[in-house]
Enzyme design. Structure first.
Site, PDB file in Angstrom:
ATOM      1  N   GLU A 142      50.511  76.557 -82.465  1.00 11.09           N
ATOM      2  CA  GLU A 142      50.885  76.862 -81.078  1.00 11.09           C
ATOM      3  C   GLU A 142      50.141  78.116 -80.607  1.00 11.09           C
ATOM      4  OE1 GLU A 142      55.136  77.096 -80.538  1.00 11.09           O
ATOM      5  OE2 GLU A 142      55.472  75.130 -81.440  1.00 11.09           O
ATOM      6  N   GLU A 209      52.491  70.816 -73.384  1.00  8.70           N
ATOM      7  CA  GLU A 209      53.948  70.615 -73.311  1.00  8.70           C
ATOM      8  C   GLU A 209      54.541  71.351 -72.116  1.00  8.70           C
ATOM      9  OE1 GLU A 209      56.166  71.206 -76.949  1.00  8.70           O
ATOM     10  OE2 GLU A 209      58.094  71.036 -75.901  1.00  8.70           O
TER      11      GLU A 209
HETATM   12  O1  KIV Z   1      57.475  70.092 -83.257  1.00  8.39           O
HETATM   13  C1  KIV Z   1      57.213  69.123 -82.518  1.00  8.39           C
HETATM   14  O2  KIV Z   1      57.818  68.054 -82.602  1.00  8.39           O
HETATM   15  C2  KIV Z   1      56.147  69.296 -81.539  1.00  8.39           C
HETATM   16  C3  KIV Z   1      55.934  68.194 -80.552  1.00  8.39           C
HETATM   17  C4  KIV Z   1      57.017  68.213 -79.561  1.00  8.39           C
HETATM   18  C5  KIV Z   1      54.604  68.261 -79.920  1.00  8.39           C
HETATM   19  O3  KIV Z   1      55.499  70.281 -81.532  1.00  8.39           O
END
Ligand code: KIV
Length: 299
Positions: A142, A209
């Protein structure tokens, strides 16, 4: 171990999967270049999360392109309030189970909070563990431009990286909650710069997201690599959902972008209640569901 599992392991064969029984042909293995090709051909990329052998196997046999062992498992599998506390060792454990199931989809593991924020060297060492110890084919991190040097180091180490920008759950405290991002022109500019920097650093795809669909559209047009949307509108190159959200296996109201494709929670409740009644009424197990002494052996 159930008798079915026991017999299968013993006999050395595996029963046909539902998809195989329906005669769905086995398509080619999904790879990082084949996802790029899908963007080029404007073919939607299908992705979902999985955390265990059984669901990963069903998803893989249904023909999805990408399976993410997301750190969302902290919330949906472990009942934690956010994704922050899950450890690297826990993520490795879940990823190994999924690895055993997945033959076709690209398997991506989410790097948990704390496993790549200290410095790039530690991030690379931890990502290598996902590949060597759990069989992941790529990792997801991220963050935006602040991850560029890590993404370069990872791609130098031959580990494909998926970026993740917008509503990044590991930033929940900075964001002050799970809030849609990119709602001001300044925020849009920042996210555009983040996306281009991650692409330039070597990401093979980026998760978008929780952002306005207009921004999802622009980023998808501007980037050469695929965008995978979750709450980023219909124009992304692909879509991802958390499996438990789409199956109604969660205990709070779904986010606006979630579509529920089944009510597995209700099915489990019904099945378990029925089993309880059968045990309490002594209608389970029956004679047919019991073992018997071999002929000639008497007690
Ligand atoms: O942790 C997760 O499931 C994610 C997705 C929502 C992309 O990062």
């Amino acid at each position: 171990m159930s008798l079915t599992t026991f017999a299968t392991a013993d006999a050395g064969f595996e029963p046909a999967s539902p998809a195989a029984r329906r005669g769905i042909a086995k398509p080619a293995k999904v790879t990082v270049p084949s996802l790029q090709q899908k963007k080029f051909l404007r073919q939607p990329i299908t992705c979902v999360t999985a955390y265990d052998y059984a669901s990963a196997r069903l998803i893989d046999e249904a023909g999805l392109d990408l399976i993410l062992v997301g750190d969302s498992l902290a919330m949906v599998m472990q009942g934690q309030p956010d994704t922050l506390a899950i450890t690297l060792d826990e993520m490795l454990l879940y990823t190994r189970g999924v690895r055993r199931a997945v033959k076709r989809a690209l398997l991506v593991a989410d790097m948990p909070f704390g496993s790549y924020q200290v410095d790039d060297r530690e991030g690379v060492a931890n990502a290598l563990r996902f590949v060597k110890e759990a069989g992941a084919e790529a990792v997801k991190v991220e963050g935006g431009a602040n991850r560029a040097s890590l993404v370069r180091r990872l791609t130098d180490a031959e580990i494909p990286v998926m970026g993740h920008i917008g509503l990044t759950p590991q930033s929940v405290h900075r964001m002050g909650g799970y809030k849609v991002q990119g709602k001001t022109l300044a925020a849009v500019d920042r996210l555009r710069a983040d996306a281009l920097t991650l692409e330039d650093a070597g990401c093979f795809a980026i998760v978008l997201e929780g952002m306005p669909r207009e921004l999802g559209t622009i980023l998808t047009a501007e980037l050469k690599i695929p965008t995978i949307g979750i709450g980023a509108g219909p124009d992304c190159d692909g879509q991802i959902l958390v499996l438990h959200d789409m199956l109604s296996l969660t205990f709070s109201p779904p986010a606006k972008f979630v579509r529920r494709y089944a009510d597995i929670g209700a099915s489990i409740t019904r099945a378990v209640e029925e089993y309880k009644q059968d045990v309490e009424s002594r209608s389970f197990p029956t004679e047919d569901e019991s073992y018997h002494l071999p002929a000639g052996v008497q007690l």
